[in-house]
Design a protein around this motif. Structure first.
Motif, PDB file in Angstrom:
ATOM      1  N   MET A   1     -36.785 -25.999   9.644  1.00 21.46           N
ATOM      2  CA  MET A   1     -38.108 -25.861   8.940  1.00 21.46           C
ATOM      3  C   MET A   1     -38.142 -26.353   7.646  1.00 21.46           C
ATOM      4  O   MET A   1     -36.762 -24.791   7.378  1.00 21.46           O
ATOM      5  CB  MET A   1     -38.825 -24.797   9.748  1.00 21.46           C
ATOM      6  N   ASN A   2     -38.048 -26.539   6.750  1.00 14.53           N
ATOM      7  CA  ASN A   2     -37.920 -25.976   5.355  1.00 14.53           C
ATOM      8  C   ASN A   2     -38.596 -25.667   4.910  1.00 14.53           C
ATOM      9  O   ASN A   2     -39.068 -25.427   3.684  1.00 14.53           O
ATOM     10  CB  ASN A   2     -36.987 -26.473   4.835  1.00 14.53           C
ATOM     11  N   LYS A   3     -40.670 -25.166   4.612  1.00 16.95           N
ATOM     12  CA  LYS A   3     -41.306 -24.943   4.658  1.00 16.95           C
ATOM     13  C   LYS A   3     -41.227 -23.577   4.460  1.00 16.95           C
ATOM     14  O   LYS A   3     -40.901 -22.421   5.332  1.00 16.95           O
ATOM     15  CB  LYS A   3     -42.675 -25.314   5.066  1.00 16.95           C
ATOM     16  N   LYS A   4     -42.100 -22.561   3.261  1.00 13.25           N
ATOM     17  CA  LYS A   4     -41.770 -20.832   3.374  1.00 13.25           C
ATOM     18  C   LYS A   4     -43.233 -20.391   3.579  1.00 13.25           C
ATOM     19  O   LYS A   4     -43.870 -21.191   3.667  1.00 13.25           O
ATOM     20  CB  LYS A   4     -42.083 -20.835   1.828  1.00 13.25           C
ATOM     21  N   GLY A   5     -43.328 -19.713   4.287  1.00 12.24           N
ATOM     22  CA  GLY A   5     -44.345 -19.080   4.967  1.00 12.24           C
ATOM     23  C   GLY A   5     -44.170 -17.493   4.910  1.00 12.24           C
ATOM     24  O   GLY A   5     -43.315 -16.501   4.654  1.00 12.24           O
ATOM     25  N   VAL A   6     -45.589 -17.260   5.004  1.00  9.45           N
ATOM     26  CA  VAL A   6     -45.750 -15.748   4.818  1.00  9.45           C
ATOM     27  C   VAL A   6     -46.048 -14.873   5.889  1.00  9.45           C
ATOM     28  O   VAL A   6     -47.311 -16.010   6.300  1.00  9.45           O
ATOM     29  CB  VAL A   6     -46.348 -16.038   3.285  1.00  9.45           C
ATOM     30  N   LEU A   7     -46.134 -13.908   5.852  1.00  9.02           N
ATOM     31  CA  LEU A   7     -46.950 -13.430   7.003  1.00  9.02           C
ATOM     32  C   LEU A   7     -47.996 -12.179   6.199  1.00  9.02           C
ATOM     33  O   LEU A   7     -47.208 -11.568   5.233  1.00  9.02           O
ATOM     34  CB  LEU A   7     -46.286 -11.899   8.131  1.00  9.02           C
ATOM     35  N   ILE A   8     -49.436 -12.169   6.227  1.00  8.76           N
ATOM     36  CA  ILE A   8     -50.169 -11.123   5.690  1.00  8.76           C
ATOM     37  C   ILE A   8     -50.654  -9.711   6.306  1.00  8.76           C
ATOM     38  O   ILE A   8     -51.748 -10.631   7.559  1.00  8.76           O
ATOM     39  CB  ILE A   8     -51.498 -12.293   5.072  1.00  8.76           C
ATOM     40  N   GLN A   9     -50.097  -9.504   6.499  1.00  4.60           N
ATOM     41  CA  GLN A   9     -50.645  -8.081   7.481  1.00  4.60           C
ATOM     42  C   GLN A   9     -51.901  -6.701   6.686  1.00  4.60           C
ATOM     43  O   GLN A   9     -52.054  -7.018   5.634  1.00  4.60           O
ATOM     44  CB  GLN A   9     -49.477  -7.148   7.353  1.00  4.60           C
ATOM     45  N   GLY A  10     -52.249  -7.128   8.141  1.00  2.00           N
ATOM     46  CA  GLY A  10     -53.800  -6.445   7.619  1.00  2.00           C
ATOM     47  C   GLY A  10     -54.159  -5.027   8.284  1.00  2.00           C
ATOM     48  O   GLY A  10     -55.416  -5.234   8.531  1.00  2.00           O
ATOM     49  N   SER A  11     -53.734  -4.362   8.597  1.00  2.00           N
ATOM     50  CA  SER A  11     -53.602  -3.211   9.189  1.00  2.00           C
ATOM     51  C   SER A  11     -53.933  -1.797   8.052  1.00  2.00           C
ATOM     52  O   SER A  11     -53.834  -1.879   6.876  1.00  2.00           O
ATOM     53  CB  SER A  11     -52.380  -2.753  10.075  1.00  2.00           C
ATOM     54  N   SER A  12     -54.466  -0.888   8.693  1.00  2.00           N
ATOM     55  CA  SER A  12     -54.811   0.227   8.223  1.00  2.00           C
ATOM     56  C   SER A  12     -53.508   1.220   8.261  1.00  2.00           C
ATOM     57  O   SER A  12     -53.887   2.269   7.379  1.00  2.00           O
ATOM     58  CB  SER A  12     -56.200   0.654   8.653  1.00  2.00           C
ATOM     59  N   ARG A  13     -52.828   0.933   8.655  1.00  2.00           N
ATOM     60  CA  ARG A  13     -51.745   1.252   7.982  1.00  2.00           C
ATOM     61  C   ARG A  13     -50.289   0.508   8.354  1.00  2.00           C
ATOM     62  O   ARG A  13     -50.480  -0.475   9.325  1.00  2.00           O
ATOM     63  CB  ARG A  13     -51.072   2.361   9.169  1.00  2.00           C
ATOM     64  N   SER A  14     -49.281   0.849   7.528  1.00  2.00           N
ATOM     65  CA  SER A  14     -47.985  -0.215   6.377  1.00  2.00           C
ATOM     66  C   SER A  14     -47.417  -0.548   7.591  1.00  2.00           C
ATOM     67  O   SER A  14     -47.216  -0.980   8.181  1.00  2.00           O
ATOM     68  CB  SER A  14     -47.983  -0.041   5.833  1.00  2.00           C
ATOM     69  N   LYS A  15     -46.939   1.164   8.799  1.00  2.00           N
ATOM     70  CA  LYS A  15     -46.094   0.665   9.664  1.00  2.00           C
ATOM     71  C   LYS A  15     -46.244   1.523  10.981  1.00  2.00           C
ATOM     72  O   LYS A  15     -45.669   2.161  11.641  1.00  2.00           O
ATOM     73  CB  LYS A  15     -44.850   2.166   9.350  1.00  2.00           C
ATOM     74  N   GLY A  16     -48.031   0.573  11.267  1.00  2.00           N
ATOM     75  CA  GLY A  16     -48.216   0.918  12.345  1.00  2.00           C
ATOM     76  C   GLY A  16     -47.756   0.039  13.108  1.00  2.00           C
ATOM     77  O   GLY A  16     -46.674  -0.772  13.284  1.00  2.00           O
TER      78      GLY A  16
END
Ligand SMILES: Cc1cc2nc3c(=O)[nH]c(=O)nc-3n(C[C@H](O)[C@H](O)[C@H](O)COP(=O)(O)O)c2cc1C
Length: 172
Positions: free
Chosen positions: A1-16
């Motif tokens: 795999m050479n495609k670049k990816g991103v995870l977009i996190q949508g939680s109300s707490r950053s470290k939950g």
């Protein structure tokens, strides 16, 4: 795999709990993470008076950098989180004002990871992601539902996550 990816996190707490899952996927894919909680993005405005907040620069960066976009949302009241929904609502700005960004979404790949209280995910949860991908001309790679038990990912869920990563993400 050479495609670049991103995870977009949508939680109300950053470290939950959602972040535990996001970190697990990040470690195994090398994808970047964008935490919507750290951004100043306000609800959609028909008058676009909020157009100078963090949304447009963030979207420009996303469409110019990544081929695979995975939305990671907790389940709040049977649906995606409010932060995630605001992000989707704001994509309207990319169809009406910043049309170049909207065009660049076409052909990109979308996936979704949900994180709830337990293994059950009610019917219909995935629909807004699948239909939004269709509407935006994006390919939908699929989704996985997750949950956290005692602060950790159970062994059976780890297996499920590993299959999702190998069979849905890494083959792209
Ligand atoms: C406002 C709110 C609403 C929730 N609603 C649901 C729900 O409808 N179904 C469910 O399975 N879990 C629900 N939960 C539990 C969360 O989905 C679960 O604890 C999740 O792992 C939290 O992830 P987070 O730590 O990233 O917020 C809710 C939690 C909160 C705070």
């Amino acid at each position: 795999m050479n495609k670049k990816g991103v995870l977009i996190q949508g939680s109300s707490r950053s470290k939950g709990n959602t972040n535990i899952i996001v970190s697990y996927i990040k470690e195994r894919t090398g994808f970047d993470v964008i935490d919507l909680k750290s951004k100043r993005i306000s609800a959609y405005d028909y008058e676009s008076e909020n157009i100078d907040d963090d949304f447009i620069p963030l979207m420009k960066e996303i469409v110019d950098t990544y081929d695979i976009i995975i939305f990671a949302t907790p389940v709040y009241w049977y649906a995606m989180s409010g932060d995630m929904k605001i992000f989707f609502d704001r994509i309207t700005d990319c169809l009406k004002i910043e049309k170049e960004i909207g065009r660049k979404l076409r052909g990109k790949i979308m996936g979704m990871v949900s994180c709830g209280f337990d293994a059950e995910l009610k019917n219909g949860f995935t629909m807004p992601f699948i239909e939004s991908a269709n509407y935006l001309g994006m390919h939908y790679l699929g989704d996985i539902h997750t949950w956290i038990e005692g602060g950790a990912i159970s062994e059976s869920l780890q297996k499920k996550l590993n299959s999702f990563i190998e069979e849905k993400i890494k083959i792209i």
